[in-house]
Design an enzyme around this catalytic site. Sequence first.
Site, PDB file in Angstrom:
ATOM      1  N   ASP A 130       0.823  -1.216   0.000  1.00 57.14           N
ATOM      2  CA  ASP A 130       0.000   0.000   0.000  1.00 57.14           C
ATOM      3  C   ASP A 130       0.861   1.271   0.000  1.00 57.14           C
ATOM      4  O   ASP A 130       2.082   1.219  -0.098  1.00 57.14           O
ATOM      5  CB  ASP A 130      -0.951  -0.068   1.211  1.00 57.14           C
ATOM      6  CG  ASP A 130      -2.328   0.487   0.908  1.00 57.14           C
ATOM      7  OD1 ASP A 130      -2.428   1.365   0.044  1.00 57.14           O
ATOM      8  OD2 ASP A 130      -3.291   0.051   1.558  1.00 57.14           O
ATOM      9  N   ASP A 187     -10.033   4.014  -3.479  1.00 60.26           N
ATOM     10  CA  ASP A 187     -10.727   2.813  -3.003  1.00 60.26           C
ATOM     11  C   ASP A 187     -12.154   2.723  -3.523  1.00 60.26           C
ATOM     12  O   ASP A 187     -12.905   3.695  -3.508  1.00 60.26           O
ATOM     13  CB  ASP A 187     -10.768   2.804  -1.473  1.00 60.26           C
ATOM     14  CG  ASP A 187      -9.400   2.532  -0.877  1.00 60.26           C
ATOM     15  OD1 ASP A 187      -8.412   2.511  -1.636  1.00 60.26           O
ATOM     16  OD2 ASP A 187      -9.324   2.340   0.346  1.00 60.26           O
TER      17      ASP A 187
HETATM   18  C1  GLA Z   1      -5.930   1.501   1.450  1.00 65.06           C
HETATM   19  C2  GLA Z   1      -6.114   0.549   0.271  1.00 65.06           C
HETATM   20  C3  GLA Z   1      -7.276  -0.393   0.560  1.00 65.06           C
HETATM   21  C4  GLA Z   1      -7.023  -1.163   1.851  1.00 65.06           C
HETATM   22  C5  GLA Z   1      -6.773  -0.180   2.996  1.00 65.06           C
HETATM   23  C6  GLA Z   1      -6.310  -0.880   4.259  1.00 65.06           C
HETATM   24  O1  GLA Z   1      -6.996   2.393   1.580  1.00 65.06           O
HETATM   25  O2  GLA Z   1      -6.311   1.249  -0.913  1.00 65.06           O
HETATM   26  O3  GLA Z   1      -7.458  -1.295  -0.520  1.00 65.06           O
HETATM   27  O4  GLA Z   1      -5.915  -2.016   1.678  1.00 65.06           O
HETATM   28  O5  GLA Z   1      -5.770   0.774   2.663  1.00 65.06           O
HETATM   29  O6  GLA Z   1      -6.090  -0.005   5.311  1.00 65.06           O
END
Ligand code: GLA
Length: 383
Positions: A130, A187
Amino acid sequence: MNRTAMCATPPMGWNSWNTFTDKINEELILTTADTMVESGLLQAGYNYLVIDDCWSLKERDAQGNLVADPEKFPHGMAYLADALHKKGLKFGMYSCCGTRTCAGYPASFEHEFEDARQFAQWGVDYLKYDNCYKPRTISNELLFHRMGLALANCGRDIVFSACQWGTENVHNWIRSSGAHLFRSTGDVQNCWNSIRDIALSQMDKLGYGGSYCHNDLDMLVVGMYDAGGNEYISAGGCNDTEYQTHFALWAMMNSPLMIGCDIRTMNDTTKAILMNPEIIAINQDIECRAPYRIEAGPHPDNFVLAKHLSDGSLALGFFNFCDTEAVVSLEFWDLGLPHQAGYGLAFHDCLEHCDLGVVREHFSPQIAPHGCKIYRCRLVKEE
Ligand code: GLA
């Protein structure tokens, strides 16, 4: 050790984040693994089970190692990897290029090489990486190159799933880092507007993905209905028509297919959407040709995606993003098939699983609001 070339086609699997966020534990993972096998998902191609954020303790141990939270995972990660491997699944885990993960757990900044070795030792097959808590003075490009090298030299074949949200023009450099897939958007949320916006945002980026490094439109929300691991994700849900369109879009746009719902309680419609072999075959076509968009209606929200498949046929997706029913019209000359070429198209409906016969010059299906039709079309020479 010789590495294996991984992810010739987009990876498929399940990820814990969308439904469970921090509410993860060994029992959830093992029962989900059993369901992947028993429901037929594994056989349909979904072989990666990925634990997302929130799996570790809040601090590293005295030697600087990441430690699995003993309350959530009492037998540790090597045990889980082993159990999954015995079921025929591959095991995925999660870290981040910054000092902490997005949910505030320790991450791999300046621990890249030791963490990669640790993951290898546990038997991990896939790492989602990430983008939070990243020092501003260091470019993403450098940090993802670093982890790419660490994984490529950790002694085990580990898929590198870069989760970089499409920032810093990631599509221009990510393939060089060794990543096998890269997140190209923020997301996903469990609602139609999010699915629509993600799909539209990638129309001019489709040519950047391809074999061994796929453009990841984020985990699927198919079958989540009113669920969601947090308020942001559970944004009201979709109806089944919208979930079907979501799956068809991700498949046609060559995205990895990572399921995000609770598969232990999925209904028959969800199963049918996720395990449709004809849609999966379009996604997994070995040549990974990017689809292209053709404007196909009275409204800009009506369009066709066309994808060349390795057997010479075409996958055609007719999409209606409008809130009302629409006729989506395709003229075959827009596919490179003018009338004088002398070919018709034998249409096979991949959602209804039936042949429609040979069609010439144009095709104009009526499509429900937020709906789609997906066809596999063979060129047929006219006598
Ligand atoms: C980010 C990523 C998500 C998830 C969250 C976890 O927002 O884009 O897909 O993995 O972190 O905290």
